[in-house]
Enzyme design. Structure first.
Site, PDB file in Angstrom:
ATOM      1  CG  ASN A   1      -0.338   0.688   2.424  1.00  0.00           C
ATOM      2  OD1 ASN A   1      -0.238   1.921   2.532  1.00  0.00           O
ATOM      3  ND2 ASN A   1       0.138  -0.125   3.343  1.00  0.00           N
TER       4      ASN A   1
ATOM      5  CB  CYS B   1       3.690   6.193   7.639  1.00  0.00           C
ATOM      6  SG  CYS B   1       2.977   6.235   5.981  1.00  0.00           S
TER       7      CYS B   1
ATOM      8  CB  ILE C   1       6.550  -4.517  12.072  1.00  0.00           C
ATOM      9  CG1 ILE C   1       5.815  -5.610  11.281  1.00  0.00           C
ATOM     10  CG2 ILE C   1       7.622  -5.149  12.954  1.00  0.00           C
ATOM     11  CD1 ILE C   1       6.713  -6.317  10.282  1.00  0.00           C
TER      12      ILE C   1
END
Lengths: 272, 313
Positions: B59, B121, B182
Protein backbone atom coordinates in the site's frame (compact mmCIF):
# COMPACT_ATOMS: atom_id res chain seq x y z
CA UNK A 1 -26.26 12.16 -5.51
CA UNK A 2 -27.84 8.85 -4.43
CA UNK A 3 -26.45 7.46 -1.20
CA UNK A 4 -25.57 3.92 -0.29
CA UNK A 5 -28.39 1.72 0.94
CA UNK A 6 -28.58 1.34 4.72
CA UNK A 7 -28.40 -2.43 4.65
CA UNK A 8 -25.01 -4.10 4.66
CA UNK A 9 -24.57 -7.85 4.70
CA UNK A 10 -21.63 -10.17 5.14
CA UNK A 11 -22.12 -13.90 4.79
CA UNK A 12 -22.24 -16.94 2.58
CA UNK A 13 -24.17 -17.20 -0.64
CA UNK A 14 -24.69 -20.16 -2.94
CA UNK A 15 -23.57 -20.29 -6.55
CA UNK A 16 -26.50 -21.16 -8.79
CA UNK A 17 -24.85 -20.73 -12.18
CA UNK A 18 -21.39 -19.77 -13.39
CA UNK A 19 -21.06 -20.07 -17.15
CA UNK A 20 -18.87 -18.72 -19.91
CA UNK A 21 -21.02 -16.65 -22.27
CA UNK A 22 -18.21 -15.46 -24.54
CA UNK A 23 -14.47 -16.25 -24.59
CA UNK A 24 -13.19 -15.07 -21.20
CA UNK A 25 -16.57 -13.65 -20.09
CA UNK A 26 -18.74 -15.30 -17.46
CA UNK A 27 -22.22 -14.93 -16.06
CA UNK A 28 -22.51 -15.75 -12.36
CA UNK A 29 -25.78 -16.17 -10.50
CA UNK A 30 -25.66 -16.18 -6.71
CA UNK A 31 -28.45 -17.03 -4.32
CA UNK A 32 -28.05 -14.28 -1.75
CA UNK A 33 -31.43 -12.97 -0.57
CA UNK A 34 -30.26 -10.24 1.85
CA UNK A 35 -28.23 -8.53 -0.87
CA UNK A 36 -30.73 -9.25 -3.67
CA UNK A 37 -33.42 -7.46 -1.69
CA UNK A 38 -31.31 -4.41 -0.98
CA UNK A 39 -29.07 -3.81 -3.99
CA UNK A 40 -29.57 -1.01 -6.49
CA UNK A 41 -28.13 -0.53 -9.99
CA UNK A 42 -24.56 0.76 -9.89
CA UNK A 43 -23.75 -0.99 -6.64
CA UNK A 44 -21.31 -3.84 -6.25
CA UNK A 45 -20.40 -6.76 -3.99
CA UNK A 46 -17.01 -7.78 -2.62
CA UNK A 47 -16.42 -11.50 -3.18
CA UNK A 48 -14.06 -13.90 -1.50
CA UNK A 49 -12.66 -15.97 -4.34
CA UNK A 50 -10.03 -17.89 -2.36
CA UNK A 51 -10.32 -19.78 0.91
CA UNK A 52 -6.60 -19.24 1.49
CA UNK A 53 -4.47 -16.09 1.67
CA UNK A 54 -3.42 -16.38 -1.95
CA UNK A 55 -4.71 -14.35 -3.61
CA UNK A 56 -5.30 -12.32 -0.49
CA UNK A 57 -7.93 -9.76 -1.37
CA UNK A 58 -11.59 -10.01 -2.23
CA UNK A 59 -12.71 -9.05 -5.71
CA UNK A 60 -15.30 -6.28 -6.25
CA UNK A 61 -17.99 -7.13 -8.80
CA UNK A 62 -20.72 -4.93 -10.21
CA UNK A 63 -24.28 -6.26 -10.00
CA UNK A 64 -25.90 -6.82 -13.39
CA UNK A 65 -29.26 -7.91 -12.06
CA UNK A 66 -31.17 -8.80 -8.92
CA UNK A 67 -34.41 -10.66 -8.25
CA UNK A 68 -35.57 -9.76 -4.74
CA UNK A 69 -38.25 -12.47 -4.72
CA UNK A 70 -36.03 -15.30 -5.95
CA UNK A 71 -33.21 -13.87 -3.81
CA UNK A 72 -30.69 -14.01 -6.66
CA UNK A 73 -27.95 -11.74 -7.95
CA UNK A 74 -26.49 -11.66 -11.45
CA UNK A 75 -22.86 -10.81 -12.05
CA UNK A 76 -21.07 -10.41 -15.37
CA UNK A 77 -17.30 -10.67 -15.21
CA UNK A 78 -14.19 -11.13 -17.30
CA UNK A 79 -11.26 -13.37 -16.37
CA UNK A 80 -8.29 -11.02 -16.16
CA UNK A 81 -6.09 -12.46 -13.42
CA UNK A 82 -5.71 -14.98 -10.62
CA UNK A 83 -8.78 -13.81 -8.72
CA UNK A 84 -11.23 -13.94 -11.59
CA UNK A 85 -9.68 -17.22 -12.71
CA UNK A 86 -10.57 -18.71 -9.33
CA UNK A 87 -14.01 -17.15 -9.55
CA UNK A 88 -14.62 -18.91 -12.86
CA UNK A 89 -13.92 -22.25 -11.18
CA UNK A 90 -16.75 -22.01 -8.63
CA UNK A 91 -19.27 -24.73 -9.50
CA UNK A 92 -23.04 -24.54 -8.95
CA UNK A 93 -23.77 -25.40 -5.34
CA UNK A 94 -20.51 -23.95 -4.03
CA UNK A 95 -20.59 -21.45 -1.18
CA UNK A 96 -19.13 -17.98 -1.65
CA UNK A 97 -18.64 -15.30 0.97
CA UNK A 98 -20.24 -12.01 -0.05
CA UNK A 99 -20.04 -8.47 1.36
CA UNK A 100 -22.63 -6.06 0.03
CA UNK A 101 -24.39 -4.12 -1.29
CA UNK A 102 -21.65 -1.53 -1.57
CA UNK A 103 -21.29 1.90 -3.06
CA UNK A 104 -23.94 4.20 -4.49
CA UNK A 105 -26.48 3.80 -7.28
CA UNK A 106 -27.24 5.56 -10.53
CA UNK A 107 -30.05 8.12 -10.29
CA UNK A 108 -33.39 6.39 -9.75
CA UNK A 109 -35.23 7.45 -11.88
CA UNK A 110 -35.33 10.71 -13.75
CA UNK A 111 -38.13 11.21 -16.22
CA UNK A 112 -37.72 9.62 -19.65
CA UNK A 113 -36.49 9.38 -22.25
CA UNK A 114 -33.30 8.00 -20.72
CA UNK A 115 -30.37 6.06 -22.14
CA UNK A 116 -27.49 3.79 -21.23
CA UNK A 117 -24.37 3.41 -23.33
CA UNK A 118 -21.72 0.84 -22.51
CA UNK A 119 -19.18 -1.74 -23.55
CA UNK A 120 -17.80 -5.03 -22.25
CA UNK A 121 -18.32 -5.75 -18.58
CA UNK A 122 -19.18 -2.08 -18.22
CA UNK A 123 -22.60 -3.14 -19.47
CA UNK A 124 -23.28 -5.00 -16.21
CA UNK A 125 -24.65 -2.17 -14.04
CA UNK A 126 -26.30 -0.55 -17.07
CA UNK A 127 -28.36 -3.66 -17.82
CA UNK A 128 -29.78 -3.65 -14.30
CA UNK A 129 -30.58 0.05 -14.47
CA UNK A 130 -32.15 -0.10 -17.92
CA UNK A 131 -34.45 -2.97 -16.96
CA UNK A 132 -35.52 -1.15 -13.81
CA UNK A 133 -36.10 2.05 -15.79
CA UNK A 134 -38.38 0.13 -18.16
CA UNK A 135 -40.31 -1.31 -15.22
CA UNK A 136 -40.86 2.29 -14.12
CA UNK A 137 -42.42 2.85 -17.53
CA UNK A 138 -39.67 5.12 -18.84
CA UNK A 139 -38.79 5.30 -22.53
CA UNK A 140 -35.33 3.70 -22.34
CA UNK A 141 -32.61 3.44 -24.96
CA UNK A 142 -29.50 1.26 -24.85
CA UNK A 143 -26.34 1.54 -26.93
CA UNK A 144 -24.33 -1.64 -26.65
CA UNK A 145 -20.84 -2.04 -28.02
CA UNK A 146 -18.36 -4.93 -28.07
CA UNK A 147 -15.64 -6.59 -30.08
CA UNK A 148 -18.08 -9.06 -31.65
CA UNK A 149 -21.80 -9.80 -31.47
CA UNK A 150 -21.04 -12.37 -28.72
CA UNK A 151 -20.34 -9.41 -26.48
CA UNK A 152 -23.62 -7.53 -26.78
CA UNK A 153 -24.28 -8.48 -23.15
CA UNK A 154 -27.83 -7.96 -22.00
CA UNK A 155 -29.02 -6.73 -25.41
CA UNK A 156 -31.61 -9.47 -25.91
CA UNK A 157 -32.91 -9.20 -22.36
CA UNK A 158 -33.24 -5.42 -22.59
CA UNK A 159 -34.96 -5.60 -25.98
CA UNK A 160 -37.44 -8.14 -24.63
CA UNK A 161 -38.30 -5.72 -21.84
CA UNK A 162 -39.04 -2.95 -24.30
CA UNK A 163 -35.73 -1.08 -24.17
CA UNK A 164 -34.85 0.36 -27.58
CA UNK A 165 -31.51 -1.35 -28.17
CA UNK A 166 -28.78 -0.49 -30.66
CA UNK A 167 -25.73 -2.74 -30.95
CA UNK A 168 -22.42 -2.18 -32.72
CA UNK A 169 -19.42 -4.53 -32.92
CA UNK A 170 -15.83 -3.74 -33.79
CA UNK A 171 -16.18 -6.50 -36.37
CA UNK A 172 -18.97 -4.59 -38.08
CA UNK A 173 -21.82 -6.59 -36.52
CA UNK A 174 -24.95 -4.64 -35.68
CA UNK A 175 -24.38 -1.07 -36.86
CA UNK A 176 -20.64 -1.31 -36.20
CA UNK A 177 -19.08 0.12 -33.06
CA UNK A 178 -17.97 3.44 -34.58
CA UNK A 179 -21.40 4.08 -36.14
CA UNK A 180 -22.96 3.20 -32.78
CA UNK A 181 -21.20 6.13 -31.15
CA UNK A 182 -22.39 8.44 -33.91
CA UNK A 183 -25.94 7.15 -33.53
CA UNK A 184 -25.88 7.81 -29.83
CA UNK A 185 -24.67 11.35 -30.38
CA UNK A 186 -27.43 12.03 -32.93
CA UNK A 187 -30.24 10.35 -31.05
CA UNK A 188 -29.25 11.86 -27.71
CA UNK A 189 -30.06 15.23 -29.25
CA UNK A 190 -33.01 14.50 -31.47
CA UNK A 191 -34.69 12.25 -28.91
CA UNK A 192 -33.86 14.68 -26.07
CA UNK A 193 -32.56 12.25 -23.50
CA UNK A 194 -33.05 13.56 -19.98
CA UNK A 195 -30.32 11.38 -18.51
CA UNK A 196 -27.57 9.05 -19.70
CA UNK A 197 -25.65 6.41 -17.74
CA UNK A 198 -22.40 4.95 -19.04
CA UNK A 199 -19.71 2.46 -18.08
CA UNK A 200 -16.86 0.59 -19.72
CA UNK A 201 -15.40 2.89 -22.37
CA UNK A 202 -13.42 6.12 -22.29
CA UNK A 203 -14.71 7.13 -25.72
CA UNK A 204 -18.28 6.67 -24.55
CA UNK A 205 -17.48 8.64 -21.40
CA UNK A 206 -16.30 11.57 -23.51
CA UNK A 207 -19.41 11.44 -25.69
CA UNK A 208 -21.68 11.48 -22.66
CA UNK A 209 -19.69 14.31 -21.10
CA UNK A 210 -20.01 16.35 -24.29
CA UNK A 211 -23.75 15.67 -24.47
CA UNK A 212 -24.18 16.61 -20.82
CA UNK A 213 -22.18 19.82 -21.23
CA UNK A 214 -24.15 20.84 -24.30
CA UNK A 215 -27.63 20.02 -23.05
CA UNK A 216 -27.14 20.69 -19.35
CA UNK A 217 -28.75 17.31 -18.65
CA UNK A 218 -27.22 14.90 -16.12
CA UNK A 219 -24.98 12.04 -17.12
CA UNK A 220 -23.39 9.54 -14.79
CA UNK A 221 -20.50 7.12 -15.13
CA UNK A 222 -19.73 4.02 -13.07
CA UNK A 223 -16.03 3.53 -12.38
CA UNK A 224 -14.09 0.51 -11.32
CA UNK A 225 -11.05 0.45 -9.04
CA UNK A 226 -8.79 -2.04 -7.38
CA UNK A 227 -10.11 -2.39 -3.85
CA UNK A 228 -8.84 -3.25 -0.42
CA UNK A 229 -11.62 -3.22 2.16
CA UNK A 230 -14.40 -1.73 -0.01
CA UNK A 231 -15.85 -0.26 3.19
CA UNK A 232 -14.06 3.08 3.29
CA UNK A 233 -11.38 2.17 5.83
CA UNK A 234 -8.24 1.55 3.79
CA UNK A 235 -8.50 4.58 1.48
CA UNK A 236 -6.99 2.52 -1.30
CA UNK A 237 -9.57 2.82 -4.09
CA UNK A 238 -9.32 6.51 -4.94
CA UNK A 239 -9.89 8.04 -8.35
CA UNK A 240 -9.18 11.62 -9.34
CA UNK A 241 -12.24 13.77 -9.90
CA UNK A 242 -12.64 17.43 -10.78
CA UNK A 243 -13.41 19.42 -7.71
CA UNK A 244 -14.96 22.42 -9.48
CA UNK A 245 -17.13 22.97 -12.59
CA UNK A 246 -14.33 24.87 -14.33
CA UNK A 247 -11.93 21.96 -13.88
CA UNK A 248 -9.15 23.94 -12.28
CA UNK A 249 -8.63 21.59 -9.34
CA UNK A 250 -8.78 17.88 -8.75
CA UNK A 251 -9.36 15.85 -5.61
CA UNK A 252 -9.36 12.18 -4.69
CA UNK A 253 -12.69 10.39 -4.25
CA UNK A 254 -13.18 6.91 -2.80
CA UNK A 255 -14.76 4.74 -5.47
CA UNK A 256 -16.25 2.42 -2.83
CA UNK A 257 -17.97 5.17 -0.85
CA UNK A 258 -18.56 8.26 -2.94
CA UNK A 259 -18.86 6.04 -6.04
CA UNK A 260 -18.73 3.88 -7.98
CA UNK A 261 -21.23 6.16 -9.74
CA UNK A 262 -20.08 9.72 -10.33
CA UNK A 263 -21.50 12.69 -12.24
CA UNK A 264 -19.91 12.50 -15.69
CA UNK A 265 -18.60 16.05 -15.51
CA UNK A 266 -16.62 15.25 -12.36
CA UNK A 267 -14.77 12.46 -14.09
CA UNK A 268 -14.36 13.38 -17.74
CA UNK A 269 -12.47 16.43 -18.89
CA UNK A 270 -13.31 17.81 -22.32
CA UNK A 271 -10.62 19.60 -24.24
CA UNK A 272 -11.89 23.00 -25.38
CA UNK B 1 -5.07 1.82 29.63
CA UNK B 2 -7.76 -0.77 30.18
CA UNK B 3 -8.65 -2.89 27.19
CA UNK B 4 -11.47 -5.46 27.44
CA UNK B 5 -9.37 -7.79 25.28
CA UNK B 6 -5.86 -7.55 23.83
CA UNK B 7 -6.87 -6.85 20.25
CA UNK B 8 -6.89 -3.47 18.53
CA UNK B 9 -6.93 -2.25 14.93
CA UNK B 10 -3.79 -1.37 13.00
CA UNK B 11 -3.76 2.39 12.57
CA UNK B 12 -3.20 2.69 8.84
CA UNK B 13 -6.06 0.35 8.04
CA UNK B 14 -8.80 2.08 9.99
CA UNK B 15 -9.56 5.46 8.46
CA UNK B 16 -13.31 4.85 8.11
CA UNK B 17 -15.23 2.83 10.64
CA UNK B 18 -18.95 3.52 10.23
CA UNK B 19 -19.41 0.63 7.82
CA UNK B 20 -17.52 -1.77 10.07
CA UNK B 21 -19.81 -0.63 12.89
CA UNK B 22 -22.71 -1.88 10.77
CA UNK B 23 -21.17 -5.38 10.74
CA UNK B 24 -20.32 -5.70 14.44
CA UNK B 25 -20.13 -3.41 17.50
CA UNK B 26 -16.80 -1.58 17.39
CA UNK B 27 -16.53 -2.35 21.12
CA UNK B 28 -15.75 -5.92 20.09
CA UNK B 29 -12.20 -4.66 19.81
CA UNK B 30 -10.24 -4.11 23.00
CA UNK B 31 -9.33 -0.69 21.61
CA UNK B 32 -9.74 1.17 18.35
CA UNK B 33 -6.58 2.66 16.84
CA UNK B 34 -7.39 5.10 14.08
CA UNK B 35 -5.55 6.40 11.07
CA UNK B 36 -2.85 8.97 11.73
CA UNK B 37 -3.98 12.54 12.21
CA UNK B 38 -1.74 15.30 10.91
CA UNK B 39 -1.92 19.00 11.68
CA UNK B 40 -3.01 19.98 8.18
CA UNK B 41 -5.38 17.93 5.99
CA UNK B 42 -3.63 15.54 3.62
CA UNK B 43 -4.95 14.25 0.32
CA UNK B 44 -2.81 11.14 0.24
CA UNK B 45 -0.80 9.62 -2.59
CA UNK B 46 -1.84 9.27 -6.24
CA UNK B 47 -3.38 5.97 -7.29
CA UNK B 48 -2.69 3.14 -7.69
CA UNK B 49 -2.47 2.95 -3.92
CA UNK B 50 -2.77 -0.82 -3.69
CA UNK B 51 -0.89 -3.75 -5.18
CA UNK B 52 -1.70 -7.30 -4.25
CA UNK B 53 1.29 -9.63 -3.84
CA UNK B 54 1.55 -13.32 -2.91
CA UNK B 55 -0.20 -13.61 0.48
CA UNK B 56 0.29 -9.89 0.87
CA UNK B 57 -0.61 -6.35 0.01
CA UNK B 58 1.51 -3.36 -0.85
CA UNK B 59 0.00 0.00 0.00
CA UNK B 60 1.01 3.57 -0.61
CA UNK B 61 -1.99 5.34 0.81
CA UNK B 62 0.04 8.31 2.05
CA UNK B 63 -1.77 9.21 5.27
CA UNK B 64 -4.82 10.99 3.83
CA UNK B 65 -6.73 12.52 6.71
CA UNK B 66 -8.94 15.56 7.28
CA UNK B 67 -6.39 17.27 9.56
CA UNK B 68 -6.51 17.95 13.28
CA UNK B 69 -9.29 20.53 13.30
CA UNK B 70 -11.71 18.38 11.31
CA UNK B 71 -10.70 15.26 13.28
CA UNK B 72 -11.66 16.96 16.52
CA UNK B 73 -14.82 18.46 15.08
CA UNK B 74 -16.21 15.42 13.24
CA UNK B 75 -14.23 12.19 13.50
CA UNK B 76 -13.72 11.99 17.24
CA UNK B 77 -17.41 12.67 18.05
CA UNK B 78 -18.32 10.04 15.45
CA UNK B 79 -16.07 7.50 17.16
CA UNK B 80 -17.52 8.29 20.54
CA UNK B 81 -21.04 7.78 19.18
CA UNK B 82 -20.06 4.40 17.74
CA UNK B 83 -18.95 2.81 21.00
CA UNK B 84 -17.05 2.87 24.24
CA UNK B 85 -13.86 1.04 23.40
CA UNK B 86 -10.75 3.09 24.20
CA UNK B 87 -9.67 5.20 21.24
CA UNK B 88 -5.97 5.35 20.43
CA UNK B 89 -5.21 8.27 18.14
CA UNK B 90 -2.18 7.91 15.89
CA UNK B 91 -0.30 11.14 15.22
CA UNK B 92 2.06 11.98 12.40
CA UNK B 93 4.02 15.12 11.61
CA UNK B 94 6.69 16.68 9.40
CA UNK B 95 8.60 17.88 12.45
CA UNK B 96 8.86 17.20 16.15
CA UNK B 97 7.00 20.46 16.68
CA UNK B 98 3.99 19.07 14.83
CA UNK B 99 3.92 15.87 16.90
CA UNK B 100 4.07 18.01 20.04
CA UNK B 101 1.24 20.23 18.82
CA UNK B 102 -0.92 17.19 18.03
CA UNK B 103 -0.14 15.57 21.38
CA UNK B 104 -0.92 18.73 23.34
CA UNK B 105 -4.22 19.34 21.60
CA UNK B 106 -5.43 15.73 21.56
CA UNK B 107 -4.57 15.30 25.23
CA UNK B 108 -7.27 17.85 26.02
CA UNK B 109 -9.98 15.64 24.50
CA UNK B 110 -11.85 13.31 26.87
CA UNK B 111 -12.55 10.93 23.99
CA UNK B 112 -8.86 10.14 23.46
CA UNK B 113 -7.52 7.28 25.60
CA UNK B 114 -3.99 7.12 24.28
CA UNK B 115 -1.72 8.43 21.57
CA UNK B 116 0.32 6.38 19.15
CA UNK B 117 3.33 8.10 17.59
CA UNK B 118 3.52 7.18 13.95
CA UNK B 119 7.24 7.05 13.41
CA UNK B 120 7.02 4.38 10.76
CA UNK B 121 4.79 5.15 7.78
CA UNK B 122 7.02 4.60 4.73
CA UNK B 123 4.75 6.39 2.28
CA UNK B 124 5.18 10.05 3.19
CA UNK B 125 8.64 10.93 1.99
CA UNK B 126 10.95 12.07 4.72
CA UNK B 127 8.44 12.15 7.57
CA UNK B 128 7.25 9.53 10.02
CA UNK B 129 9.53 6.62 9.15
CA UNK B 130 12.65 8.73 9.14
CA UNK B 131 12.15 9.44 12.85
CA UNK B 132 11.92 5.75 13.50
CA UNK B 133 15.02 4.72 11.62
CA UNK B 134 17.59 5.95 14.10
CA UNK B 135 17.76 5.52 17.84
CA UNK B 136 18.65 9.21 18.26
CA UNK B 137 15.75 10.43 16.11
CA UNK B 138 13.35 8.06 17.81
CA UNK B 139 14.50 9.12 21.26
CA UNK B 140 14.18 12.82 20.51
CA UNK B 141 10.73 12.48 19.03
CA UNK B 142 9.32 10.35 21.84
CA UNK B 143 10.99 12.47 24.49
CA UNK B 144 9.45 15.67 23.13
CA UNK B 145 6.02 14.10 22.70
CA UNK B 146 6.22 12.56 26.18
CA UNK B 147 6.55 16.03 27.66
CA UNK B 148 3.49 17.18 25.75
CA UNK B 149 1.03 14.61 27.09
CA UNK B 150 -0.04 12.82 30.23
CA UNK B 151 -1.86 10.19 28.18
CA UNK B 152 -0.52 6.68 27.64
CA UNK B 153 1.94 6.95 24.76
CA UNK B 154 2.66 4.21 22.27
CA UNK B 155 5.50 4.30 19.77
CA UNK B 156 4.80 2.52 16.49
CA UNK B 157 8.03 1.22 15.04
CA UNK B 158 9.16 0.63 11.50
CA UNK B 159 10.76 -2.68 10.54
CA UNK B 160 12.95 -0.95 7.97
CA UNK B 161 15.91 -0.74 10.35
CA UNK B 162 19.03 -2.71 11.12
CA UNK B 163 18.40 -3.25 14.81
CA UNK B 164 14.81 -2.95 15.98
CA UNK B 165 15.73 -3.72 19.60
CA UNK B 166 18.00 -0.69 19.66
CA UNK B 167 15.16 1.57 18.48
CA UNK B 168 12.84 -0.03 21.01
CA UNK B 169 15.24 0.62 23.90
CA UNK B 170 15.55 4.23 22.79
CA UNK B 171 11.80 4.89 22.76
CA UNK B 172 11.38 3.14 26.10
CA UNK B 173 14.11 5.28 27.60
CA UNK B 174 12.40 8.36 26.15
CA UNK B 175 9.19 7.54 28.00
CA UNK B 176 6.99 5.45 25.72
CA UNK B 177 4.46 3.47 27.75
CA UNK B 178 4.15 0.77 25.09
CA UNK B 179 5.66 -0.16 21.77
CA UNK B 180 3.64 -1.25 18.74
CA UNK B 181 5.20 -2.99 15.77
CA UNK B 182 5.59 -3.67 12.94
CA UNK B 183 4.52 -1.13 10.37
CA UNK B 184 4.92 -2.11 6.71
CA UNK B 185 8.07 -3.20 4.91
CA UNK B 186 9.30 -1.00 2.07
CA UNK B 187 8.80 -2.77 -1.25
CA UNK B 188 8.61 -2.28 -5.02
CA UNK B 189 6.51 -4.09 -7.62
CA UNK B 190 7.04 -3.67 -11.37
CA UNK B 191 4.46 -4.19 -14.10
CA UNK B 192 6.39 -5.99 -16.81
CA UNK B 193 3.92 -4.92 -19.50
CA UNK B 194 4.25 -1.20 -18.88
CA UNK B 195 7.78 -1.39 -17.55
CA UNK B 196 6.78 0.84 -14.65
CA UNK B 197 6.19 0.39 -10.91
CA UNK B 198 2.68 -0.81 -10.22
CA UNK B 199 2.01 1.75 -7.52
CA UNK B 200 1.53 5.52 -7.69
CA UNK B 201 4.74 6.06 -5.74
CA UNK B 202 7.91 4.12 -6.44
CA UNK B 203 7.90 2.28 -3.14
CA UNK B 204 5.01 1.01 -1.06
CA UNK B 205 4.64 -0.79 2.26
CA UNK B 206 4.15 -4.56 2.31
CA UNK B 207 1.75 -6.10 4.82
CA UNK B 208 -0.25 -9.28 5.21
CA UNK B 209 0.51 -12.93 5.93
CA UNK B 210 3.74 -12.81 3.89
CA UNK B 211 5.40 -10.59 6.50
CA UNK B 212 4.21 -12.41 9.60
CA UNK B 213 7.45 -14.31 10.32
CA UNK B 214 9.39 -11.05 10.14
CA UNK B 215 6.93 -9.38 12.48
CA UNK B 216 7.06 -12.25 14.97
CA UNK B 217 10.84 -12.11 14.93
CA UNK B 218 10.84 -8.37 15.61
CA UNK B 219 8.24 -8.65 18.37
CA UNK B 220 10.42 -11.29 20.01
CA UNK B 221 13.53 -9.11 19.76
CA UNK B 222 11.76 -6.05 21.12
CA UNK B 223 10.00 -7.91 23.94
CA UNK B 224 13.38 -9.26 25.00
CA UNK B 225 14.90 -5.79 25.01
CA UNK B 226 12.27 -3.72 26.85
CA UNK B 227 10.02 -3.91 29.88
CA UNK B 228 7.06 -1.95 28.51
CA UNK B 229 4.18 -3.85 26.88
CA UNK B 230 4.50 -4.70 23.20
CA UNK B 231 1.58 -4.57 20.76
CA UNK B 232 2.38 -6.94 17.90
CA UNK B 233 1.06 -6.81 14.36
CA UNK B 234 1.97 -7.87 10.85
CA UNK B 235 -0.01 -10.49 8.98
CA UNK B 236 -2.35 -11.54 11.78
CA UNK B 237 -5.48 -13.19 10.37
CA UNK B 238 -6.52 -15.93 12.82
CA UNK B 239 -6.65 -16.63 16.54
CA UNK B 240 -3.65 -18.89 16.04
CA UNK B 241 -1.68 -15.91 14.75
CA UNK B 242 -2.66 -13.95 17.85
CA UNK B 243 -1.41 -16.74 20.11
CA UNK B 244 1.84 -16.87 18.16
CA UNK B 245 2.49 -13.16 18.63
CA UNK B 246 1.67 -13.32 22.31
CA UNK B 247 3.93 -16.30 22.82
CA UNK B 248 6.66 -14.24 21.13
CA UNK B 249 6.24 -11.56 23.76
CA UNK B 250 3.30 -9.40 22.69
CA UNK B 251 0.89 -8.20 25.37
CA UNK B 252 -1.56 -6.99 22.75
CA UNK B 253 -2.00 -7.40 19.02
CA UNK B 254 -3.60 -5.60 16.10
CA UNK B 255 -5.58 -6.69 13.06
CA UNK B 256 -4.82 -4.67 9.95
CA UNK B 257 -4.82 -6.02 6.42
CA UNK B 258 -7.00 -8.92 7.52
CA UNK B 259 -9.81 -6.40 8.13
CA UNK B 260 -10.03 -6.09 4.34
CA UNK B 261 -10.64 -9.80 3.83
CA UNK B 262 -12.29 -11.00 7.03
CA UNK B 263 -14.35 -7.92 7.79
CA UNK B 264 -15.85 -9.52 10.87
CA UNK B 265 -12.67 -11.40 11.75
CA UNK B 266 -12.43 -9.94 15.26
CA UNK B 267 -15.48 -11.98 16.24
CA UNK B 268 -14.07 -15.33 15.16
CA UNK B 269 -10.60 -14.47 16.46
CA UNK B 270 -11.95 -13.76 19.96
CA UNK B 271 -14.06 -16.92 19.87
CA UNK B 272 -11.07 -18.99 18.82
CA UNK B 273 -8.90 -17.47 21.54
CA UNK B 274 -11.48 -18.13 24.24
CA UNK B 275 -11.81 -21.72 23.04
CA UNK B 276 -8.05 -22.22 23.04
CA UNK B 277 -7.67 -20.91 26.59
CA UNK B 278 -10.42 -23.25 27.77
CA UNK B 279 -8.91 -26.28 26.09
CA UNK B 280 -5.50 -25.51 27.55
CA UNK B 281 -6.92 -24.84 31.00
CA UNK B 282 -5.61 -21.28 31.00
CA UNK B 283 -7.52 -18.63 32.89
CA UNK B 284 -6.27 -15.65 30.93
CA UNK B 285 -4.51 -14.69 27.69
CA UNK B 286 -1.89 -13.07 29.89
CA UNK B 287 -0.45 -16.52 30.59
CA UNK B 288 0.52 -16.69 26.92
CA UNK B 289 2.63 -13.54 26.92
CA UNK B 290 6.25 -14.47 26.26
CA UNK B 291 5.55 -18.17 26.73
CA UNK B 292 7.67 -19.21 23.76
CA UNK B 293 10.50 -17.02 24.97
CA UNK B 294 10.45 -18.73 28.38
CA UNK B 295 10.25 -22.16 26.76
CA UNK B 296 13.16 -21.37 24.49
CA UNK B 297 15.39 -20.16 27.31
CA UNK B 298 14.61 -23.37 29.16
CA UNK B 299 15.10 -25.86 26.36
CA UNK B 300 17.71 -24.26 24.18
CA UNK B 301 20.67 -24.59 26.63
CA UNK B 302 19.80 -28.27 27.10
CA UNK B 303 19.67 -28.83 23.35
CA UNK B 304 22.99 -27.09 22.89
CA UNK B 305 24.54 -29.20 25.60
CA UNK B 306 23.36 -32.41 23.94
CA UNK B 307 24.64 -31.34 20.55
CA UNK B 308 27.92 -29.82 21.68
CA UNK B 309 30.60 -30.25 19.06
CA UNK B 310 33.06 -32.92 20.24
CA UNK B 311 36.61 -31.65 20.77
CA UNK B 312 38.87 -32.36 17.79
CA UNK B 313 41.37 -35.22 18.12
Amino acid sequence: MPVATPQLWLGESTVRRNEAIAPGYYWLQLHCPPVAKAVGPGQFVHLRVSSTDQPLLRRPMSIAGADPEAGTLEILYKVVGVGTQLLAAFPPGARMDVLGPLGNTFQMFPAGPVAVIGRGIGLAPLIMWALMARRQGLETHAYVSGRTDEMFFGAAEMAAAGVQVRCGGDDGSGVGSDRLLGLFAEEARCLSFNYVATCGSQRMGRLVARWSAETGNPGEIALEAQMGCALGACRGCVCSVWADPDHTQQRYALVCQEGPVFPIRQVVHLEA
Amino acid sequence: MRWANPITTASGTFAGYENYARLFPLDTFGAITVKSVSVEPRAGNPPPRLCETPAGLMNTIGLPNPGLAMFLKEELPKLRRLGNAPVVVSISGHSIGEYVLLAERLSQEPGVSALEINMSCPNVGKEAMEFGQSAEGAFELVRATRKATHLPLLAKLTPNVTDIAQIARAVEAAGADAISLINTIVAIAIDIHTGLPKTGTLTAGLSGPAIKPIAVRMVWQVAEAVKVPVIGMGGIQTWEDVVEFMMAGATGVALGTSLFVHHRGIVSVLAGLTDFLEKRGLTSVRELIGLAQRNWSRYQPERERLHATPAAG
